[in-house]
Design a protein around this motif. Structure first.
Motif, mmCIF file in Angstrom:
data_model
loop_
_atom_site.group_PDB
_atom_site.id
_atom_site.type_symbol
_atom_site.label_atom_id
_atom_site.label_comp_id
_atom_site.label_asym_id
_atom_site.label_seq_id
_atom_site.Cartn_x
_atom_site.Cartn_y
_atom_site.Cartn_z
ATOM 1 N N PRO A 151 1.023 -1.440 0.148
ATOM 2 C CA PRO A 151 -0.052 -0.078 0.062
ATOM 3 C C PRO A 151 0.856 1.166 -0.051
ATOM 4 O O PRO A 151 2.016 1.264 0.462
ATOM 5 C CB PRO A 151 -0.863 -0.193 1.082
ATOM 6 N N PRO A 152 0.287 2.319 -0.418
ATOM 7 C CA PRO A 152 -1.319 2.732 -1.127
ATOM 8 C C PRO A 152 -1.154 2.092 -2.407
ATOM 9 O O PRO A 152 -0.311 2.511 -3.276
ATOM 10 C CB PRO A 152 -1.279 4.133 -0.753
ATOM 11 N N LEU A 153 -2.307 1.462 -2.892
ATOM 12 C CA LEU A 153 -2.402 1.280 -4.204
ATOM 13 C C LEU A 153 -3.065 2.271 -4.916
ATOM 14 O O LEU A 153 -2.673 2.804 -6.183
ATOM 15 C CB LEU A 153 -3.494 0.164 -4.359
ATOM 16 N N LEU A 154 -3.892 2.856 -4.481
ATOM 17 C CA LEU A 154 -4.644 4.179 -5.157
ATOM 18 C C LEU A 154 -5.316 5.225 -4.064
ATOM 19 O O LEU A 154 -5.779 4.811 -2.902
ATOM 20 C CB LEU A 154 -6.014 3.364 -5.830
ATOM 21 N N GLN A 155 -4.831 6.371 -4.401
ATOM 22 C CA GLN A 155 -5.424 7.435 -3.344
ATOM 23 C C GLN A 155 -6.024 8.563 -4.099
ATOM 24 O O GLN A 155 -5.552 9.081 -5.136
ATOM 25 C CB GLN A 155 -4.186 7.925 -2.612
ATOM 26 N N LEU A 156 -7.296 9.104 -3.539
ATOM 27 C CA LEU A 156 -7.576 10.603 -4.240
ATOM 28 C C LEU A 156 -7.596 11.323 -3.005
ATOM 29 O O LEU A 156 -7.847 11.276 -1.760
ATOM 30 C CB LEU A 156 -9.335 10.409 -4.588
ATOM 31 N N ILE A 157 -6.853 12.532 -2.732
ATOM 32 C CA ILE A 157 -6.239 13.174 -1.804
ATOM 33 C C ILE A 157 -7.094 14.717 -2.052
ATOM 34 O O ILE A 157 -6.694 15.600 -2.910
ATOM 35 C CB ILE A 157 -5.099 13.254 -1.827
ATOM 36 N N ASP A 158 -8.179 14.650 -1.208
ATOM 37 C CA ASP A 158 -8.879 15.866 -1.365
ATOM 38 C C ASP A 158 -9.200 16.316 -2.545
ATOM 39 O O ASP A 158 -9.242 17.683 -3.131
ATOM 40 C CB ASP A 158 -8.299 17.091 -0.432
ATOM 41 N N ALA A 193 -4.598 12.522 -7.771
ATOM 42 C CA ALA A 193 -4.819 11.052 -7.564
ATOM 43 C C ALA A 193 -3.541 10.500 -7.663
ATOM 44 O O ALA A 193 -2.694 10.708 -8.648
ATOM 45 C CB ALA A 193 -5.754 10.532 -8.803
ATOM 46 N N ARG A 194 -3.256 9.329 -6.847
ATOM 47 C CA ARG A 194 -2.087 8.746 -6.801
ATOM 48 C C ARG A 194 -2.351 7.042 -6.927
ATOM 49 O O ARG A 194 -3.111 6.650 -6.330
ATOM 50 C CB ARG A 194 -1.048 8.902 -5.532
ATOM 51 N N ARG A 195 -1.394 6.635 -7.845
ATOM 52 C CA ARG A 195 -1.490 5.242 -8.147
ATOM 53 C C ARG A 195 -0.439 4.558 -8.129
ATOM 54 O O ARG A 195 0.754 5.014 -8.566
ATOM 55 C CB ARG A 195 -2.298 4.909 -9.461
ATOM 56 N N SER A 196 -0.415 3.437 -7.690
ATOM 57 C CA SER A 196 1.052 2.633 -7.799
ATOM 58 C C SER A 196 1.301 2.367 -9.135
ATOM 59 O O SER A 196 0.607 2.038 -9.993
ATOM 60 C CB SER A 196 0.760 1.144 -7.075
ATOM 61 N N GLN A 197 2.742 2.226 -9.312
ATOM 62 C CA GLN A 197 3.308 2.121 -10.797
ATOM 63 C C GLN A 197 2.693 0.663 -11.458
ATOM 64 O O GLN A 197 2.508 0.663 -12.679
ATOM 65 C CB GLN A 197 4.555 2.644 -10.792
ATOM 66 N N LYS A 198 2.509 -0.350 -10.416
ATOM 67 C CA LYS A 198 2.299 -1.402 -10.991
ATOM 68 C C LYS A 198 0.781 -1.757 -10.944
ATOM 69 O O LYS A 198 0.499 -2.954 -11.283
ATOM 70 C CB LYS A 198 3.234 -2.658 -10.045
ATOM 71 N N LEU A 199 -0.073 -1.092 -10.392
ATOM 72 C CA LEU A 199 -1.273 -1.141 -10.322
ATOM 73 C C LEU A 199 -1.848 -1.508 -11.840
ATOM 74 O O LEU A 199 -1.861 -0.798 -12.506
ATOM 75 C CB LEU A 199 -2.160 0.015 -9.677
#
Length: 334
Positions: A186-193, A247-253
């Motif tokens: 983790p984290p796999l995927l995030q939406l930050i505010d 939005a943040r995502r893992s590069q391998k996701l």
């Protein structure tokens, strides 16, 4: 909203427009194909109430919503083994009648098989033909008896033939399997505010959306039509970019997505095998096409439809192609 183009609406609003068009016409015969698709709960409840209390003319509908069928219908027509079987009552009554018919058919098959087995042991073709003739005669009598009682039975005299000798009842079963992906930290995927708004849409605005998704997370997004559920999924999947924050995502996701407008993503002139080979070219095995066909079979698409142009497949069959594609992408998030 009434001045906007229909294609700009979500599935729920499109269904409302379609229903409005159909109901406003006040036709003698109303045909509804999956009318509850994409509708929120309050809209479904309104439609149930309207069809039960105010619609007085003929209604024929296709639906996979058993609660809706139980509330609205007083007859069920079941398409089984290329014949139409009529059941009086709602869906619960149909299930009860279906189970009873299944037991009766299997019992008849067991008796028939026992008699045929005994006839085969004699080595006499005449004995075997006699068993078949008796079964055919009994089938004709049952049809005549049903007609005499005014029953609406599926197998009429024209349909009682050699192929309708007692057979084992084959139930329709579905079992989907998705591969287990490799674990990601983790984290796999995030939406930050995150904030988001559509151009020229002052009526819609998302703000301060804060979401984190990890392996094993199970989330349901609920809300009325137009609240922004699909928009949030688009932001998570990367189909839309936030207008505020990130939005943040893992590069391998890898994300497997089934959209309410999934049909728009299919290439209609291709068949299912061509479509999946183009999306997933790196298939192992001696024959890439055979690997793809094996995957389609696992999701219940019959072999004779694998090479059928996608445009000619039913809605459910198109959905199976999409689910096959999701499975082949081996996603971490679905």
């Amino acid at each position: 909203m009434q001045a906007r183009s229909t294609k700009s609406f979500s599935g729920g609003w499109r269904m409302r427009i379609s229903l409005d068009r159909a109901l406003f016409m006040q036709p003698t015969l109303q045909l509804l194909d999956e009318p509850t698709n994409h509708l929120d709960l309050r809209a479904v409840l309104w439609l149930e109430q309207y069809l039960c209390s105010q619609w007085k003319k003929t209604l024929i509908l296709v639906s996979h919503d058993r609660d809706f069928l139980n509330t609205v219908c007083n007859d069920i027509i079941h398409l089984h083994h290329k014949s139409l079987h009529v059941y009086r009552g709602n869906f619960d009554d149909f299930e009860s009648g279906y189970e009873q018919k299944r037991k009766e058919m299997n019992k008849k098959f067991e008796v028939y098989e026992k008699q045929m087995k005994a006839a085969r042991k004699t080595g006499s073709k005449a004995a075997q033909d006699k068993v078949k003739d008796q079964a055919m005669s009994k089938a004709h009598k049952e049809v005549a008896k049903g007609k005499g009682k005014g029953k609406n039975v599926a197998n009429d005299d024209d349909n009682v033939k050699l192929a309708d000798l007692p057979q084992k009842w084959h139930d329709y079963k579905v079992e989907f399997h998705f591969p287990e992906p490799t674990l990601l930290t983790p984290p796999l995927l995030q939406l930050i505010d995150v904030g988001f708004g559509y151009p020229n849409r002052p009526d819609f605005k998302l703000s301060d959306v804060d979401v984190g998704i990890d392996m094993g997370t199970r989330v349901a997004i609920v809300g009325p039509n137009g609240a922004g559920k699909s928009t949030i999924l688009n932001l998570l999947a990367g189909g839309l970019n936030p207008s505020e924050r990130e939005a943040r995502r893992s590069q391998k996701l890898r994300i497997g997505r089934y959209s309410q407008h999934f049909v728009d993503l299919l290439t209609m002139e291709e068949n299912a095998v061509q479509y999946l080979l183009r999306l997933h070219p790196d298939q192992g095995g001696m024959s890439k096409a055979e690997v793809v066909r094996g995957n389609l079979g696992k999701f219940g698409l019959p072999g004779h439809n694998h090479l059928t142009p996608i445009v000619k497949l039913s809605g459910g069959q198109k959905a199976r192609v999409v689910f096959t594609s999701i499975s082949m992408s081996n996603p971490h998030i679905r």
